[in-house]
Design an enzyme around this catalytic site. Structure first.
Site, PDB file in Angstrom:
ATOM      1  CG  ASP A 296     -17.961  35.158 -17.468  1.00  0.00           C
ATOM      2  OD1 ASP A 296     -18.707  35.410 -16.514  1.00  0.00           O
ATOM      3  OD2 ASP A 296     -17.655  33.999 -17.797  1.00  0.00           O
ATOM      4  N   GLY A 298     -19.094  41.331 -21.002  1.00  0.00           N
ATOM      5  CA  GLY A 298     -19.965  42.509 -20.985  1.00  0.00           C
ATOM      6  C   GLY A 298     -20.605  42.788 -19.639  1.00  0.00           C
ATOM      7  N   GLY A 303     -11.401  42.560 -18.261  1.00  0.00           N
ATOM      8  CA  GLY A 303     -10.044  43.102 -18.079  1.00  0.00           C
ATOM      9  C   GLY A 303      -9.689  43.284 -16.609  1.00  0.00           C
ATOM     10  CB  VAL A 377     -14.523  34.594 -14.722  1.00  0.00           C
ATOM     11  CG1 VAL A 377     -15.919  35.175 -14.545  1.00  0.00           C
ATOM     12  CG2 VAL A 377     -13.772  35.358 -15.793  1.00  0.00           C
ATOM     13  CE1 TYR A 380     -14.143  26.163 -16.779  1.00  0.00           C
ATOM     14  CE2 TYR A 380     -16.234  26.619 -15.707  1.00  0.00           C
ATOM     15  CZ  TYR A 380     -15.428  25.777 -16.450  1.00  0.00           C
ATOM     16  OH  TYR A 380     -15.900  24.575 -16.858  1.00  0.00           O
ATOM     17  CD  GLU A 381      -8.341  30.354 -12.861  1.00  0.00           C
ATOM     18  OE1 GLU A 381      -8.970  29.277 -12.803  1.00  0.00           O
ATOM     19  OE2 GLU A 381      -8.245  31.118 -11.885  1.00  0.00           O
ATOM     20  CE1 TYR A 382     -13.908  30.260 -19.817  1.00  0.00           C
ATOM     21  CE2 TYR A 382     -14.233  32.049 -18.258  1.00  0.00           C
ATOM     22  CZ  TYR A 382     -14.683  30.894 -18.865  1.00  0.00           C
ATOM     23  OH  TYR A 382     -15.902  30.375 -18.527  1.00  0.00           O
ATOM     24  CG  HIS A 430     -20.680  24.404 -18.304  1.00  0.00           C
ATOM     25  ND1 HIS A 430     -20.326  23.326 -17.530  1.00  0.00           N
ATOM     26  CD2 HIS A 430     -19.511  24.967 -18.711  1.00  0.00           C
ATOM     27  CE1 HIS A 430     -19.012  23.248 -17.454  1.00  0.00           C
ATOM     28  NE2 HIS A 430     -18.486  24.222 -18.167  1.00  0.00           N
ATOM     29  CG  HIS A 432     -16.973  27.576 -21.263  1.00  0.00           C
ATOM     30  ND1 HIS A 432     -16.665  28.226 -20.093  1.00  0.00           N
ATOM     31  CD2 HIS A 432     -17.051  26.262 -20.953  1.00  0.00           C
ATOM     32  CE1 HIS A 432     -16.548  27.332 -19.114  1.00  0.00           C
ATOM     33  NE2 HIS A 432     -16.778  26.139 -19.607  1.00  0.00           N
TER      34      HIS A 432
HETATM   35 CO    CO Z   1     -16.540  24.481 -18.650  1.00  0.00          CO
END
Ligand code: CO
Length: 635
Positions: A296, A298, A303, A377, A380-382, A430, A432
């Protein structure tokens, strides 16, 4: 070469400051004027060009520009001197793909929603109107398939249908649809409609006005800082008690910390020259989703996915926000207001002792300075969080939340590679995997990394009662030897030492990298993901500082066959003792979805700590004053 008069704005800014919107526009203007860009050339990114280390207080303000020429299928790297108004370097690359941008994403979605094959697949599922259908492009990867090898820019797709306008599309996956799309033409290079699976019945609703009665016993907590926060901000320079740092923002990594140091006895002692999450990968474990393993950072320039934060919701207290800015495809700046949050938090007990004979109580409350940013993304949120503590420790945490990737299942079917989340809806196993790039300068640049294990001493002479254990240390002497795994059964950690600086007991000053939760990759060695994201092979990598070695999976991982980045650089096997080093820490959040992760996932955390380990001569938090008793029963 066309030059512009120096912009006043270009003067005075620190070379590590994020580019301001006017500087982004100016960089694009300088490139256009100097090069007369063709019609199909677009901007991928415009970021601050960070000067080589140790020149970064002096260098002129510059921008690093990446462009994509869709006609020539070339990626262009340009460097722009913002002070002189000149393009100072220009490099055209073939055989690589730059990052996928949000406008490309939307173009892929629009093209697929018009494609007759896709519309036929929708009709097979009883969907006549494509307007509530979401198509999420997924990075194509590179699996050695012939259609991936001819230089086209590609994306794969996942499709969903919203249960209602604005509803949760991930509740209704359109199972059995596979597509490979040419990003430039919108053409379906490959399309397959396997056996449809009926749509799961649930609506996956989580919006406040749709989830039924909300609990009514949540009383307000108000954080008041009547004298204001204990930090000061000057531009992007932050001072908080004894800590000093600069806050940065790049298109690729989002939040970056620079020049993190600690004031100690009148001297500013460097700890971290630069820190960021430099790459990540999210590989899925279902053979049907072999292609779903996005890098996510590269592949998508994370940003550009930064959330605009709002006061009182994401952070609480007296907050300083930093805006972020990046370039759109036309080179025009896109501003993310409140992209980075800076605030302090009460952090419970810092230290305490009660003298049980005299009754004397010494207790100090701890605080931490929090620097954070949140990205979205797709599903998902990071949250990327960095914490500075009063005891000299630094911690980092990634908070994962949002919506898990789903699949539709037939009646009575349970997923082999996931979990049943709701009726006819599965969550896919999965991981991360995040790779933090930690350019540590512990009291200076010349550092040595020492692995510390704990070993039990065999019972026998000298250890008659069998209680003895000790630590054993081993310097990681070269890059190939410094590829290491965590080992909780040896309580393993890594000291980043400065052998030329000694503490009060004569040991080299050090910070210790203390791993948090972690595990390994379960994908086959040699699989596409393992080749493309080779950083997942080891939890620790140490390299000799090289300004060109920035991203663990290489500069351009999009569609890259693999092998670039860390695995390639360390083949040089450069010696590492008393050198300027970069430490790369890979942490693997293992996600077997739970029913409780549906329909929106409570925050899951993964992180690590950098703890002073003989960096100070004693507890550096002795001088934290005791808290004053407050009113209203607090303290
Ligand atoms: Co997950």
């Amino acid at each position: 070469m066309t030059t512009f008069a120096p912009a006043a704005a270009a003067r005075g800014a620190h070379p590590l400051d994020p580019l301001r919107p006017d500087e982004i526009a100016r960089a694009a203007q300088i490139v256009r004027a100097a090069r007369g860009l063709g019609e199909r050339v677009r901007f991928v990114s415009i970021s601050p060009a960070e000067p080589p280390k140790h020149e970064d207080g002096l260098a002129p303000r510059a921008a690093e520009v990446v462009l994509y020429d869709a006609a020539a299928r070339t990626t262009i790297e340009a460097r722009v001197d913002l002070h002189a108004g000149a393009v100072t370097s220009w490099r055209e690359l073939t055989g690589v793909q730059p990052q996928m941008t949000a406008p490309e994403f939307l173009a892929v979605e629009a093209a697929v929603r018009r494609a007759p094959e896709f519309l036929a697949a929708l009709r097979r599922r009883g969907i006549e109107d494509a307007s509530d259908v979401d198509v999420d492009p997924v990075s194509a990867g590179n699996h050695g398939l012939p259609e991936e090898q001819d230089g086209r820019r590609l994306a794969r797709i996942l499709a969903f249908v919203r249960p209602n306008p604005g509803g949760n599309a991930y509740a209704r996956p359109l199972q059995g649809i596979f597509g490979l799309v040419d990003v430039e033409t919108g053409e379906l290079v490959h399309f397959e409609d396997r056996e449809p699976v009926p749509l799961p019945p649930g609506d996956g609703e989580f919006r406040a006005d749709r989830v039924g009665p909300l609990r009514d016993d949540v009383r307000e907590i108000r954080i008041t800082q009547p004298d204001g926060p204990s930090f000061t901000v000057d531009g992007h320079e932050v001072r908080w008690q004894k800590w000093r740092l600069r806050v940065g923002f790049t298109t690729r990594e989002g939040l970056v910390l620079h020049h993190v140091g600690y004031e100690d006895g009148g001297r500013l002692r460097p700890v971290l020259h630069r820190a960021s999450y430099a790459e990540m990968v999210v590989p899925y474990a279902d053979p049907d989703r072999f292609y779903q393993a996005p890098l996510d950072i590269g592949e998508f320039n994370i940003g550009t996915m930064t959330n605009a934060l709002t006061l009182g919701c994401d952070c609480l207290g007296a907050i300083h926000y930093f805006d972020g800015a990046y370039a759109g495809p036309d080179g025009e700046p896109v501003v993310v207001p409140n992209a980075i949050c800076l605030h302090e938090e009460d952090h419970g007990m810092l230290w305490k002792h009660t003298d049980f004979r005299t009754g004397d109580v010494q207790v100090r409350r701890g605080r931490r300075l929090v620097i954070s940013s949140i990205v979205t993304v797709g599903n998902y949120e990071y949250g990327f969080f960095w914490y500075l503590h009063q005891d000299g420790s630094i911690a980092s945490e990634v908070k994962a939340t949002g919506i898990v990737a789903t699949q539709a299942l037939g009646d009575g079917e349970t997923p082999e590679f996931g979990t049943l989340l709701a009726p006819n809806l599965g969550g896919i196993n999965h991981q991360h995997v995040f790779c933090a790039r930690l350019d540590l300068d512990v009291d200076g640049a010349a550092n040595t990394v020492v692995e510390v294990d704990t070993e039990a001493v065999p019972q026998g002479p000298g250890n008659e009662h069998g209680n003895a254990w000790r630590t054993v240390k081993r310097a990681l002497s070269s890059e190939l030897r410094a590829r290491r795994r965590i080992d909780p059964f040896r309580a393993r950690g890594w000291l980043v030492t400065n052998p030329s600086r000694r503490n009060a007991v004569g040991e080299p000053v050090a910070y210790k990298l203390v791993p948090g939760d972690n595990t390994v990759s379960f994908a086959a060695p040699g699989s596409a993901m393992r080749r493309r994201a080779g950083f997942v092979d080891h939890h620790l990598w140490v390299t000799r500082y090289d300004a060109a070695e920035r991203y663990p999976a290489g500069e351009y991982p999009y569609q890259h066959p693999g092998g670039d980045g860390l695995p390639r650089w360390v083949q040089a096997d450069r010696p590492l003792e008393q050198e300027d080093l970069v430490v790369w820490y890979t942490m693997n959040h293992h996600h077997v979805p739970r029913p409780e992760d549906w329909p929106v996932m409570p925050v899951a955390r993964i992180g690590f700590e950098l703890k002073p380990w003989g960096f100070f001569d004693r507890n550096p938090a002795l001088d934290v004053p005791p808290s004053e008793p407050g009113g209203g029963g607090s303290c």
